[in-house]
Design an enzyme around this catalytic site. Structure first.
Site: not given
Ligand code: NAP
Length: 255
Positions: A148, A161
């Site tokens: 991030s 985080y």
């Molecule tokens: P998201 O839409 O909330 O999806 C999260 C994913 O992670 C889902 O597939 C979920 O699986 C999985 N997950 C969550 N907890 C878990 C656990 N305990 N064990 C295994 N899998 C788990 O989030 P996203 O925005 O796509 O985020 C993906 C990555 O990008 C993360 O590392 C996040 O920190 C990073 N990121 C996101 C943003 C943003 O603005 N969206 C910005 C910077 C970084 P289930 O649904 O099957 O539980």
């Protein structure tokens, strides 16, 4: 026409939704066979596999709760079985550590337990996933950690985080040095605000949206596919000379 990842295999953690889904779909579109993991969203993972297959790609889903370190060896045993059946080999070419729990963790409301869970998923799991992957990962392979922008420029509202993502960046550097002798590249992609469930509540707050857009050079939230594009480049042969980098894909956030 040949595709950039024809014949490759990829593991994408947290591929059931959001950025992980987009990465899984993109790597499959480039020709990789994709194993994607899910925790709570079994139906979501099945939908992603179906969408990939409908588009002519290959994918399968595996369960793993990455907050639990014991789930990781079991995940790789299941991966070996599935890859063995489908490809006749357990070799893995591309590992994307993407899964992230949606907790944020403020200073005043954090508990040791919430701190541990955040670190378990964002920092400990990528470390032990790589440890398990090493004997399966091909020389010349790729490790891509989804970090991030907050890993280098923390927001005071979410210190835990941001700390966990800083750990992921540091791990990226350490692994790149360790695995360079095997021509394995290790990079982090650091998204800015990207339109996923993770920030659905933030996007319902018009003032916050306005502030984020004003703080972003390109003036909007990113789309998951815009993170997947960077991952696809790093995973491809075109990205072979890039290692140990944290590449921010944020539309220019907080310049
Ligand atoms: P998201 O839409 O909330 O999806 C999260 C994913 O992670 C889902 O597939 C979920 O699986 C999985 N997950 C969550 N907890 C878990 C656990 N305990 N064990 C295994 N899998 C788990 O989030 P996203 O925005 O796509 O985020 C993906 C990555 O990008 C993360 O590392 C996040 O920190 C990073 N990121 C996101 C943003 C943003 O603005 N969206 C910005 C910077 C970084 P289930 O649904 O099957 O539980």
């Amino acid at each position: 026409m040949s595709k950039s990842l024809d014949g490759k295999t990829a593991l994408v953690t947290g591929g059931s939704r959001g950025i992980g889904r987009s990465i899984a779909e993109r790597l499959a579109k480039e020709g990789a066979m994709v194993a994607l993991t899910y925790n709570a969203s079994k139906a979501g993972a099945e939908e992603v596999v179906a969408a990939i297959e409908k588009a002519g790609g290959s994918a399968f889903a595996l369960h793993a709760d990455l907050a639990d370190a014991r789930a990781i060896p079991a995940l790789f045993e299941a991966l070996d079985i599935e890859l063995g059946k489908r490809k006749g080999s357990k070799a893995l070419d591309i590992l994307v550590n993407n899964a992230g729990n949606s907790g944020w963790g403020g200073l005043s409301d954090a508990t040791p337990e919430s701190w541990d869970t955040m670190f378990a998923v964002h920092a400990r799991a990528p470390f032990f996933v790589v440890q398990s992957a090493l004997s399966r990962l091909s020389d010349g392979g790729r490790i891509i950690n989804i970090s991030s922008g907050l890993g280098t420029r923390p927001l005071p509202a979410v210190p835990i985080y941001a700390m966990a993502k800083a750990a992921s960046n540091n791990l990226t550097h350490a692994l790149a040095m360790e695995l360079g002798k095997r021509s394995i590249t290790v990079n982090a992609v650091a998204p800015g605000w990207t339109r996923t469930d993770m920030n659905a509540a933030v996007r319902e707050n018009a003032d916050m949206v306005k502030a984020i857009e004003a703080d972003t050079a390109l003036g909007r939230f990113g789309e998951p596919s815009e993170i997947a594009s960077v991952v696809a480049f790093l995973a491809s042969d075109e990205g072979r000379w890039v290692t140990a980098q944290v590449i921010e894909a944020s539309g220019g956030y907080k310049l």
